[in-house]
Design a protein around this motif. Structure first.
Motif, short mmCIF file in Angstrom:
data_model
loop_
_atom_site.label_atom_id
_atom_site.label_comp_id
_atom_site.label_asym_id
_atom_site.label_seq_id
_atom_site.Cartn_x
_atom_site.Cartn_y
_atom_site.Cartn_z
N GLY A 193 0.87 -1.19 -0.12
CA GLY A 193 0.12 0.01 0.10
C GLY A 193 0.89 1.28 0.01
N LYS B 178 1.51 5.62 2.56
CA LYS B 178 0.05 5.27 2.38
C LYS B 178 -0.86 6.47 2.01
N GLY C 247 1.98 3.17 7.97
CA GLY C 247 0.82 4.02 7.52
C GLY C 247 0.59 5.54 8.55
#
Length: 269
Positions: free
Chosen positions: A78, A92, A128
């Motif tokens: 991601g 991300k 993230g």
């Protein structure tokens, strides 16, 4: 009379002999001095030649070498590398924190920052938490021999983005950073690094060779240098832009202590 004359002749012979001995000693001393001077000159010449050879060897230590591709850089699922002008965003979508990192691939202090915080930043990116916006600046572009390594390496790093190899390329250049004042890596070596990292797109080679991003990089650097929000105080009363610089919300922050934890916790400034 005969006895007196013989004594006088004897004294004369002794004086002449003493004079000859003194002259002989003087000549020997002069020869020794000449020999000492010649030896000293030879030694100094050897030291100078050896020094020149060592300096040239040290300055050209990157010639004919391959830049080692790093094996520790792994972007998580991601994570996306995106090009925005000549800024590379790595993270991300939706990451809550963002930093802008300004660095020169020839800058030793930038390498120190990368060595110390690079893995932590990449961990935060993979989880993230963080997006890193990389700005490749050319502050030391005249400080390689020949000049231009900062610009060539920045252009090549941007060329790696379309293959999603920017982070690996970036980390490898810092891992094998050439010495400031010495030879950098030429375009052929930068291209080989890209290939060793798995870049197969022929546009990568073309972009590196053509210096496609050179003008944009230089224009962006001029803006960066003139941005008062990125200026910092340095020893001896100096004030201005320097590398590395980390900025949050467009303003430079201190990189003393564990600044990254402060950023991630929302307490960094």
């Amino acid at each position: 009379m005969g006895t007196v004359g013989e004594a006088a002749r004897k004294r004369q012979r002794q004086a002449q002999a003493a004079k000859s001995v003194a002259q002989a000693r003087g000549a020997s001393s002069d020869r020794n001095k000449i020999i000492a001077v010649v030896v000293a000159v030879v030694v100094v010449a050897a030291v100078v030649i050896g020094g020149v050879v060592w300096i040239n060897s040290s300055k050209n230590s990157t010639e004919g070498t391959a830049i080692a591709p790093t094996t520790s850089t792994t972007l998580g699922p991601g994570v996306v590398e995106k090009l925005d002008g000549v800024v590379v965003s790595v993270g991300k979508p939706g990451a809550p924190k963002t930093i802008d990192l300004y660095a020169d691939f020839l800058c030793p202090y930038c390498k120190q920052l990368q060595d110390t915080y690079g893995p932590k930043m990449e961990q935060a990116v993979n989880s993230g938490q963080l997006t890193v916006r990389y700005h490749m600046v050319t502050l030391l572009n005249e400080d390689s021999d020949p000049p231009g390594y900062s610009l060539d390496s920045a252009n090549a790093a941007l060329a790696a983005v379309s293959s999603q190899k920017f982070t690996a390329f970036h980390d490898a250049l810092f891992k094998s950073q050439p010495e400031e004042g010495g030879r950098g890596y030429d375009k052929a070596q930068l291209i080989k690094l890209g290939h060793d990292l798995g870049i197969t797109d022929p546009k990568f080679d073309q972009t590196v060779n053509a210096g496609t991003y050179d003008q944009q990089i230089q224009a962006a650097f001029q803006q960066t240098e003139n941005d008062p929000n990125l200026a910092q105080d340095f020893p001896n009363g100096a004030h201005g832009f320097g590398t590395p610089t980390v900025a949050v919300n467009g303003k430079a922050i201190s990189t003393q202590g564990d600044w990254l934890t402060g950023v991630l916790n929302g307490t960094g400034s």
